[in-house]
Design a protein around this motif. Structure first.
Motif, PDB file in Angstrom:
ATOM      1  N   ILE A   1     -18.670 -66.435 -23.081  1.00 35.47           N
ATOM      2  CA  ILE A   1     -18.728 -67.659 -24.011  1.00 35.47           C
ATOM      3  C   ILE A   1     -18.546 -67.372 -25.557  1.00 35.47           C
ATOM      4  CG2 ILE A   1     -21.365 -67.116 -24.339  1.00 35.47           C
ATOM      5  CD1 ILE A   1     -21.680 -70.347 -24.175  1.00 35.47           C
ATOM      6  N   ASP A   2     -18.087 -68.213 -26.350  1.00 39.77           N
ATOM      7  CA  ASP A   2     -17.508 -68.060 -27.506  1.00 39.77           C
ATOM      8  C   ASP A   2     -16.969 -66.743 -27.758  1.00 39.77           C
ATOM      9  OD1 ASP A   2     -18.976 -70.317 -28.279  1.00 39.77           O
ATOM     10  OD2 ASP A   2     -20.932 -69.340 -28.726  1.00 39.77           O
TER      11      ASP A   2
ATOM     12  N   THR B   1     -16.651 -63.812 -26.197  1.00 38.46           N
ATOM     13  CA  THR B   1     -17.389 -62.558 -25.772  1.00 38.46           C
ATOM     14  C   THR B   1     -17.647 -62.478 -24.460  1.00 38.46           C
ATOM     15  OG1 THR B   1     -18.642 -62.325 -28.052  1.00 38.46           O
ATOM     16  CG2 THR B   1     -19.567 -60.800 -26.472  1.00 38.46           C
TER      17      THR B   1
END
Length: 111
Positions: free
Chosen positions: A26-27, A29
């Motif tokens: 997510i995001d 990472t």
């Protein structure tokens, strides 16, 4: 002499015995978490509505490689602006192709 090595996974949420390692991102990472079957199901159930509405993309590492080690993709206008600024400040910059990261960093620091 025989040797037996046993790896026991511990659930990262509740400290009990885990059955699997779940990978997710997510995001930008990537993460891994060891979970029991019950907690893995909870995670998958919680993410399910988002996964069903999302589209697949290339891997996170592939996007990072494409970004040339962190240099953001630039528009033609931004590249032209940086080149003009660099020339006005006596910095070496080519007419075409990639702009050196040191020049981009100096431009960003000045703006």
């Amino acid at each position: 002499m025989a040797k037996q090595i046993q790896e026991i996974l511990i659930d990262d949420l509740d400290g009990g015995e885990a059955n699997e390692t779940v990978a997710f991102a997510i995001d930008g990472t990537s993460y891994e978490i060891d979970l029991s079957d019950v907690n893995a199901k909870k995670l998958r159930d919680a993410l399910s509505p988002f996964v069903q509405s999302a589209r697949r993309s290339s891997s996170v590492s592939a996007r990072r490689r494409g970004a040339r080690g962190g240099q953001r993709a630039m528009t033609r206008e931004k590249s032209s602006e940086i080149r003009s600024w660099a020339k006005a400040h006596g910095l070496p910059v080519s007419e075409r192709g990639r702009i050196a990261s040191s020049v981009v960093e100096q431009y960003e620091a000045a703006h």
